[in-house]
Scaffold this active site. Structure first.
Site, PDB file in Angstrom:
ATOM      1  N   SER A  30     -11.216   1.238   8.076  1.00 27.59           N
ATOM      2  CA  SER A  30     -11.629   2.618   7.849  1.00 27.59           C
ATOM      3  C   SER A  30     -13.113   2.584   7.535  1.00 27.59           C
ATOM      4  O   SER A  30     -13.664   1.536   7.163  1.00 27.59           O
ATOM      5  CB  SER A  30     -10.870   3.198   6.647  1.00 27.59           C
ATOM      6  N   TYR A  47      -7.375   2.453  -1.926  1.00 30.96           N
ATOM      7  CA  TYR A  47      -7.611   2.535  -0.471  1.00 30.96           C
ATOM      8  C   TYR A  47      -8.940   1.850  -0.124  1.00 30.96           C
ATOM      9  O   TYR A  47      -9.013   1.031   0.794  1.00 30.96           O
ATOM     10  CB  TYR A  47      -7.622   4.001  -0.049  1.00 30.96           C
TER      11      TYR A  47
HETATM   12  P1  NAD Z   1      -0.117   7.995  10.007  1.00 24.77           P
HETATM   13  O1  NAD Z   1       0.394   8.419   8.675  1.00 24.77           O
HETATM   14  O2  NAD Z   1       0.086   8.880  11.193  1.00 24.77           O
HETATM   15  O3  NAD Z   1       0.461   6.558  10.390  1.00 24.77           O
HETATM   16  C1  NAD Z   1       0.702   5.553   9.431  1.00 24.77           C
HETATM   17  C2  NAD Z   1       1.723   4.594   9.987  1.00 24.77           C
HETATM   18  O4  NAD Z   1       1.947   3.564   9.009  1.00 24.77           O
HETATM   19  C3  NAD Z   1       3.088   5.247  10.262  1.00 24.77           C
HETATM   20  O5  NAD Z   1       3.650   4.715  11.443  1.00 24.77           O
HETATM   21  C4  NAD Z   1       3.916   4.819   9.064  1.00 24.77           C
HETATM   22  O6  NAD Z   1       5.310   4.764   9.317  1.00 24.77           O
HETATM   23  C5  NAD Z   1       3.352   3.422   8.829  1.00 24.77           C
HETATM   24  N1  NAD Z   1       3.690   2.929   7.486  1.00 24.77           N
HETATM   25  C6  NAD Z   1       3.392   3.492   6.298  1.00 24.77           C
HETATM   26  N2  NAD Z   1       3.938   2.759   5.302  1.00 24.77           N
HETATM   27  C7  NAD Z   1       4.580   1.718   5.886  1.00 24.77           C
HETATM   28  C8  NAD Z   1       5.352   0.631   5.396  1.00 24.77           C
HETATM   29  N3  NAD Z   1       5.566   0.463   4.092  1.00 24.77           N
HETATM   30  N4  NAD Z   1       5.871  -0.234   6.293  1.00 24.77           N
HETATM   31  C9  NAD Z   1       5.684  -0.064   7.617  1.00 24.77           C
HETATM   32  N5  NAD Z   1       4.955   0.953   8.142  1.00 24.77           N
HETATM   33  C10 NAD Z   1       4.424   1.828   7.272  1.00 24.77           C
HETATM   34  O7  NAD Z   1      -1.669   7.738   9.765  1.00 24.77           O
HETATM   35  P2  NAD Z   1      -2.881   7.296  10.716  1.00 24.77           P
HETATM   36  O8  NAD Z   1      -3.996   8.193  10.392  1.00 24.77           O
HETATM   37  O9  NAD Z   1      -2.466   7.132  12.118  1.00 24.77           O
HETATM   38  O10 NAD Z   1      -3.229   5.879  10.052  1.00 24.77           O
HETATM   39  C11 NAD Z   1      -3.239   4.662  10.760  1.00 24.77           C
HETATM   40  C12 NAD Z   1      -4.292   3.746  10.168  1.00 24.77           C
HETATM   41  O11 NAD Z   1      -5.585   4.315  10.372  1.00 24.77           O
HETATM   42  C13 NAD Z   1      -4.152   3.524   8.657  1.00 24.77           C
HETATM   43  O12 NAD Z   1      -4.375   2.164   8.351  1.00 24.77           O
HETATM   44  C14 NAD Z   1      -5.260   4.393   8.085  1.00 24.77           C
HETATM   45  O13 NAD Z   1      -5.713   3.913   6.847  1.00 24.77           O
HETATM   46  C15 NAD Z   1      -6.303   4.269   9.169  1.00 24.77           C
HETATM   47  N6  NAD Z   1      -7.315   5.314   9.152  1.00 24.77           N
HETATM   48  C16 NAD Z   1      -6.966   6.630   9.358  1.00 24.77           C
HETATM   49  C17 NAD Z   1      -7.961   7.607   9.336  1.00 24.77           C
HETATM   50  C18 NAD Z   1      -7.684   9.073   9.551  1.00 24.77           C
HETATM   51  O14 NAD Z   1      -8.577   9.891   9.338  1.00 24.77           O
HETATM   52  N7  NAD Z   1      -6.502   9.457   9.965  1.00 24.77           N
HETATM   53  C19 NAD Z   1      -9.288   7.226   9.103  1.00 24.77           C
HETATM   54  C20 NAD Z   1      -9.600   5.885   8.911  1.00 24.77           C
HETATM   55  C21 NAD Z   1      -8.599   4.943   8.939  1.00 24.77           C
END
Ligand code: NAD
Length: 266
Positions: A142, A155
């Site tokens: 991130s 985080y």
């Molecule tokens: P999301 O909530 O759509 O997806 C998260 C995924 O992680 C889901 O498939 C969920 O089931 C899985 N997950 C959560 N806890 C879990 C566990 N205990 N065991 C197995 N799987 C688990 O969110 P996203 O935005 O697609 O996030 C994906 C990645 O991108 C994350 O690492 C997040 O930190 C990172 N990220 C997101 C953003 C944003 O703005 N959305 C920005 C920077 C980084």
């Protein structure tokens, strides 16, 4: 016609039941990879994710139900997954509260999923990648792996840790393979705001301040940190994952690539 340059490659994407992970899994599938997914969700949600990945091109896609808070479950998943060419550590959770009000349980949970799980999967996958001379580990960190924001102690700590962990792995495996085999690379992607459910609570909080206007909430969120004023789409993060999987990316390792509309340029 789609370039199927990943034909025959075996990929595992964690947290691929929604958001960025699902887009990555679909993109890898469309390029010919045999894709395995992990992630939590309802039975119907998991089935829908699998159906999407299969429809994208990975007819044999399977789902691993491992809860990534549990190292033994991760080890079992990695055994079941078998030899991997591509590992995308994407699963992540987020929770905002001031440091003094952050519960110990939240700290442990966020560190376990966003950081420790990546250690366990990389430890299992990298030796085989080195033996075969090709491997791609792409860790979805991130912008918070590069800079901090208030109210995100676990985080930010986990994502900074993931950037450091990835650099160590990149160095340890930098000399594996050859230019023709493609080598073994380890990189982090560092997105700013991406349109997924993960950031909905933060959008809702800003929308509430704007009298319930969701679009105004999004504009306020972006205006704070992301100079482009535009959120990224999951498919755009997936496109960069795909580039890192290409043979010509063999010397691109140990990086933490921002996709943040200028957030970290400030
Ligand atoms: P999301 O909530 O759509 O997806 C998260 C995924 O992680 C889901 O498939 C969920 O089931 C899985 N997950 C959560 N806890 C879990 C566990 N205990 N065991 C197995 N799987 C688990 O969110 P996203 O935005 O697609 O996030 C994906 C990645 O991108 C994350 O690492 C997040 O930190 C990172 N990220 C997101 C953003 C944003 O703005 N959305 C920005 C920077 C980084």
């Amino acid at each position: 016609m789609t370039d199927r340059f990943l034909h025959g490659r075996r990929a595992l994407v964690t947290g691929a039941t929604s958001g960025i992970g699902l887009a990555v899994a679909e993109t890898l599938a469309a390029t010919g990879a045999q894709v395995q997914i992990n992630g939590l969700g309802t039975a119907a949600g998991i089935e829908a994710a699998l159906a999407a990945v299969r429809a994208a091109g990975a007819a044999e896609a399977v789902h691993h139900p491992a809860d990534l808070r549990d190292p033994a479950a991760i080890r079992a998943m990695m055994m079941a997954a078998g030899e991997l060419d591509i590992l995308v550590n994407n699963a992540g959770v987020q929770f905002t509260a001031p440091l003094s009000g952050m519960s110990d349980e939240r700290w442990d949970q966020i560190l376990a999923i966003n950081l420790s799980a990546c250690f366990h999967t990389m430890k299992a996958a990298l030796p085989g990648m080195a033996e075969r001379g090709f491997g791609r580990v792409i860790n979805i960190a991130s912008v918070h792996g590069l800079v901090a924001s208030v109210a995100k102690a676990p985080y930010v700590a986990a994502k900074h840790g993931l950037v450091g962990l990835s650099k160590v792995a990149a160095l340890e495996y930098a000399a594996a393979g050859t230019r023709s085999s493609g080598g073994v690379t380890v990189n982090c992607l560092c997105p700013g705001w991406v349109e997924t459910t993960l950031i909905e609570p933060q959008i809702a909080a800003r929308a509430a301040q704007a009298g319930g206007d969701r679009e105004a909430g999004i504009r306020a969120l972006l205006a704070e940190k992301q100079p482009s004023g535009r959120m990224a789409r999951p498919a755009e993060i997936a496109a960069l994952v795909l580039f890192l999987c290409r043979a010509e990316a063999h010397n691109l390792t140990g990086t933490a690539l921002p996709v943040d509309g200028g957030w970290t340029a400030q």
